[in-house]
Design a protein around this motif. Structure first.
Motif, PDB file in Angstrom:
ATOM      1  N   HIS A 103      -2.041  17.080 -25.251  1.00  0.00           N
ATOM      2  CA  HIS A 103      -2.126  17.824 -23.985  1.00  0.00           C
ATOM      3  C   HIS A 103      -3.345  17.344 -23.191  1.00  0.00           C
ATOM      4  O   HIS A 103      -3.240  17.004 -22.010  1.00  0.00           O
ATOM      5  CB  HIS A 103      -2.202  19.328 -24.271  1.00  0.00           C
ATOM      6  CG  HIS A 103      -2.128  20.169 -23.060  1.00  0.00           C
ATOM      7  ND1 HIS A 103      -0.930  20.524 -22.484  1.00  0.00           N
ATOM      8  CD2 HIS A 103      -3.102  20.716 -22.289  1.00  0.00           C
ATOM      9  CE1 HIS A 103      -1.167  21.260 -21.413  1.00  0.00           C
ATOM     10  NE2 HIS A 103      -2.480  21.393 -21.277  1.00  0.00           N
ATOM     11  N   ALA A 104      -4.494  17.285 -23.849  1.00  0.00           N
ATOM     12  CA  ALA A 104      -5.707  16.794 -23.196  1.00  0.00           C
ATOM     13  C   ALA A 104      -5.590  15.300 -22.903  1.00  0.00           C
ATOM     14  O   ALA A 104      -6.115  14.818 -21.888  1.00  0.00           O
ATOM     15  CB  ALA A 104      -6.934  17.078 -24.064  1.00  0.00           C
ATOM     16  N   TRP A 105      -4.917  14.555 -23.781  1.00  0.00           N
ATOM     17  CA  TRP A 105      -4.718  13.127 -23.567  1.00  0.00           C
ATOM     18  C   TRP A 105      -4.051  12.900 -22.207  1.00  0.00           C
ATOM     19  O   TRP A 105      -4.438  12.020 -21.437  1.00  0.00           O
ATOM     20  CB  TRP A 105      -3.854  12.568 -24.686  1.00  0.00           C
ATOM     21  CG  TRP A 105      -3.698  11.093 -24.742  1.00  0.00           C
ATOM     22  CD1 TRP A 105      -3.094  10.283 -23.812  1.00  0.00           C
ATOM     23  CD2 TRP A 105      -4.143  10.232 -25.795  1.00  0.00           C
ATOM     24  NE1 TRP A 105      -3.131   8.985 -24.239  1.00  0.00           N
ATOM     25  CE2 TRP A 105      -3.769   8.916 -25.442  1.00  0.00           C
ATOM     26  CE3 TRP A 105      -4.795  10.435 -27.000  1.00  0.00           C
ATOM     27  CZ2 TRP A 105      -4.033   7.820 -26.256  1.00  0.00           C
ATOM     28  CZ3 TRP A 105      -5.061   9.351 -27.808  1.00  0.00           C
ATOM     29  CH2 TRP A 105      -4.684   8.065 -27.435  1.00  0.00           C
ATOM     30  N   SER A 106      -3.020  13.705 -21.923  1.00  0.00           N
ATOM     31  CA  SER A 106      -2.306  13.584 -20.659  1.00  0.00           C
ATOM     32  C   SER A 106      -3.238  13.833 -19.473  1.00  0.00           C
ATOM     33  O   SER A 106      -3.171  13.127 -18.467  1.00  0.00           O
ATOM     34  CB  SER A 106      -1.133  14.569 -20.628  1.00  0.00           C
ATOM     35  OG  SER A 106      -0.473  14.483 -19.381  1.00  0.00           O
ATOM     36  N   HIS A 107      -4.111  14.816 -19.601  1.00  0.00           N
ATOM     37  CA  HIS A 107      -5.017  15.158 -18.501  1.00  0.00           C
ATOM     38  C   HIS A 107      -6.193  14.194 -18.363  1.00  0.00           C
ATOM     39  O   HIS A 107      -6.646  13.928 -17.248  1.00  0.00           O
ATOM     40  CB  HIS A 107      -5.532  16.587 -18.671  1.00  0.00           C
ATOM     41  CG  HIS A 107      -4.475  17.617 -18.502  1.00  0.00           C
ATOM     42  ND1 HIS A 107      -3.890  17.919 -17.299  1.00  0.00           N
ATOM     43  CD2 HIS A 107      -3.845  18.414 -19.410  1.00  0.00           C
ATOM     44  CE1 HIS A 107      -2.974  18.847 -17.461  1.00  0.00           C
ATOM     45  NE2 HIS A 107      -2.917  19.158 -18.744  1.00  0.00           N
ATOM     46  N   GLU A 108      -6.688  13.677 -19.476  1.00  0.00           N
ATOM     47  CA  GLU A 108      -7.906  12.872 -19.458  1.00  0.00           C
ATOM     48  C   GLU A 108      -7.669  11.360 -19.463  1.00  0.00           C
ATOM     49  O   GLU A 108      -8.504  10.611 -18.944  1.00  0.00           O
ATOM     50  CB  GLU A 108      -8.795  13.212 -20.670  1.00  0.00           C
ATOM     51  CG  GLU A 108      -9.316  14.622 -20.662  1.00  0.00           C
ATOM     52  CD  GLU A 108     -10.162  14.945 -21.890  1.00  0.00           C
ATOM     53  OE1 GLU A 108     -10.704  14.019 -22.534  1.00  0.00           O
ATOM     54  OE2 GLU A 108     -10.287  16.141 -22.224  1.00  0.00           O
ATOM     55  N   LEU A 109      -6.578  10.906 -20.081  1.00  0.00           N
ATOM     56  CA  LEU A 109      -6.372   9.462 -20.256  1.00  0.00           C
ATOM     57  C   LEU A 109      -5.140   8.912 -19.555  1.00  0.00           C
ATOM     58  O   LEU A 109      -5.193   7.844 -18.971  1.00  0.00           O
ATOM     59  CB  LEU A 109      -6.251   9.107 -21.745  1.00  0.00           C
ATOM     60  CG  LEU A 109      -7.491   9.019 -22.569  1.00  0.00           C
ATOM     61  CD1 LEU A 109      -7.159   8.583 -23.994  1.00  0.00           C
ATOM     62  CD2 LEU A 109      -8.484   8.052 -21.965  1.00  0.00           C
ATOM     63  N   ASP A 110      -4.024   9.589 -19.694  1.00  0.00           N
ATOM     64  CA  ASP A 110      -2.758   9.017 -19.230  1.00  0.00           C
ATOM     65  C   ASP A 110      -1.833  10.102 -18.695  1.00  0.00           C
ATOM     66  O   ASP A 110      -1.100  10.739 -19.449  1.00  0.00           O
ATOM     67  CB  ASP A 110      -2.089   8.277 -20.392  1.00  0.00           C
ATOM     68  CG  ASP A 110      -0.825   7.538 -19.980  1.00  0.00           C
ATOM     69  OD1 ASP A 110      -0.419   7.623 -18.794  1.00  0.00           O
ATOM     70  OD2 ASP A 110      -0.239   6.865 -20.845  1.00  0.00           O
ATOM     71  N   PRO A 111      -1.844  10.320 -17.375  1.00  0.00           N
ATOM     72  CA  PRO A 111      -1.009  11.369 -16.801  1.00  0.00           C
ATOM     73  C   PRO A 111       0.492  11.108 -16.910  1.00  0.00           C
ATOM     74  O   PRO A 111       1.285  11.995 -16.623  1.00  0.00           O
ATOM     75  CB  PRO A 111      -1.464  11.428 -15.343  1.00  0.00           C
ATOM     76  CG  PRO A 111      -2.131  10.126 -15.079  1.00  0.00           C
ATOM     77  CD  PRO A 111      -2.653   9.636 -16.389  1.00  0.00           C
ATOM     78  N   THR A 112       0.889   9.902 -17.356  1.00  0.00           N
ATOM     79  CA  THR A 112       2.321   9.642 -17.549  1.00  0.00           C
ATOM     80  C   THR A 112       2.835  10.274 -18.850  1.00  0.00           C
ATOM     81  O   THR A 112       4.040  10.362 -19.048  1.00  0.00           O
ATOM     82  CB  THR A 112       2.634   8.123 -17.564  1.00  0.00           C
ATOM     83  OG1 THR A 112       2.021   7.515 -18.703  1.00  0.00           O
ATOM     84  CG2 THR A 112       2.147   7.459 -16.279  1.00  0.00           C
ATOM     85  N   VAL A 113       1.917  10.703 -19.723  1.00  0.00           N
ATOM     86  CA  VAL A 113       2.330  11.387 -20.954  1.00  0.00           C
ATOM     87  C   VAL A 113       2.737  12.805 -20.573  1.00  0.00           C
ATOM     88  O   VAL A 113       1.924  13.558 -20.025  1.00  0.00           O
ATOM     89  CB  VAL A 113       1.188  11.405 -22.000  1.00  0.00           C
ATOM     90  CG1 VAL A 113       1.577  12.253 -23.212  1.00  0.00           C
ATOM     91  CG2 VAL A 113       0.838   9.993 -22.435  1.00  0.00           C
ATOM     92  N   PRO A 114       3.989  13.192 -20.849  1.00  0.00           N
ATOM     93  CA  PRO A 114       4.442  14.529 -20.467  1.00  0.00           C
ATOM     94  C   PRO A 114       3.646  15.640 -21.166  1.00  0.00           C
ATOM     95  O   PRO A 114       3.243  15.499 -22.313  1.00  0.00           O
ATOM     96  CB  PRO A 114       5.904  14.565 -20.927  1.00  0.00           C
ATOM     97  CG  PRO A 114       6.308  13.129 -21.051  1.00  0.00           C
ATOM     98  CD  PRO A 114       5.067  12.398 -21.459  1.00  0.00           C
ATOM     99  N   VAL A 115       3.466  16.727 -20.444  1.00  0.00           N
ATOM    100  CA  VAL A 115       2.837  17.926 -21.004  1.00  0.00           C
ATOM    101  C   VAL A 115       3.974  18.859 -21.427  1.00  0.00           C
ATOM    102  O   VAL A 115       4.937  19.036 -20.701  1.00  0.00           O
ATOM    103  CB  VAL A 115       1.928  18.594 -19.951  1.00  0.00           C
ATOM    104  CG1 VAL A 115       1.374  19.914 -20.472  1.00  0.00           C
ATOM    105  CG2 VAL A 115       0.801  17.648 -19.562  1.00  0.00           C
ATOM    106  N   TYR A 116       3.844  19.435 -22.596  1.00  0.00           N
ATOM    107  CA  TYR A 116       4.869  20.380 -23.065  1.00  0.00           C
ATOM    108  C   TYR A 116       4.223  21.591 -23.689  1.00  0.00           C
ATOM    109  O   TYR A 116       3.026  21.607 -23.924  1.00  0.00           O
ATOM    110  CB  TYR A 116       5.851  19.709 -24.037  1.00  0.00           C
ATOM    111  CG  TYR A 116       5.245  19.241 -25.342  1.00  0.00           C
ATOM    112  CD1 TYR A 116       5.376  20.018 -26.490  1.00  0.00           C
ATOM    113  CD2 TYR A 116       4.550  18.037 -25.446  1.00  0.00           C
ATOM    114  CE1 TYR A 116       4.828  19.589 -27.702  1.00  0.00           C
ATOM    115  CE2 TYR A 116       4.016  17.605 -26.642  1.00  0.00           C
ATOM    116  CZ  TYR A 116       4.142  18.391 -27.764  1.00  0.00           C
ATOM    117  OH  TYR A 116       3.615  17.972 -28.964  1.00  0.00           O
TER     118      TYR A 116
END
Length: 116
Positions: A103-116
């Motif tokens: 979840h934090a990865w999506s916000h901090e590193l890669d916004p293409t990773v879906p949040v679920y």
């Protein structure tokens, strides 16, 4: 146990180079369930990505190299913290938890990773 935020991953990878056996890469150990991987996954860049669901770790942890740097990853960081603690107690030398998980990865590193 040491925790890092996803934004600190590149610094951790650089530091881990000195602890990684020749010819190997540091490991990001994703301990989420298979359905979670299908929902959202990270791209291996400068690390080896391994998947080992949390419930399977006690039976499979010997598949891991005790001397290889390992960063544990889950959804929000709770399961990965438990796995990091377990691996540390089993004698693994270079273990960190990725605080906030994918979840934090999506916000901090890669916004293409879906949040679920």
């Amino acid at each position: 146990m040491i925790s890092i935020h996803p934004a600190q991953l590149q610094d951790w990878l650089k530091a881990a180079e000195t602890q990684t056996p020749p010819g190997a890469l540091p490991v990001v150990l994703d301990v989420r369930e298979p359905w979670e991987l299908q929902t959202a996954s990270v791209k291996a860049n400068g690390f080896q990505l391994l998947h080992m669901p949390m419930r399977s770790v006690p039976a499979r942890y010997l598949e891991l190299d005790r001397n290889q740097p390992i960063a544990c990853l889950c959804h929000h960081g709770a399961r990965s913290a438990q796995v990091a603690h377990f691996l540390t107690n089993q004698g693994f030398a270079h273990i960190v938890n990725i605080h906030g998980g994918i979840h934090a990865w999506s916000h901090e590193l890669d916004p293409t990773v879906p949040v679920y």
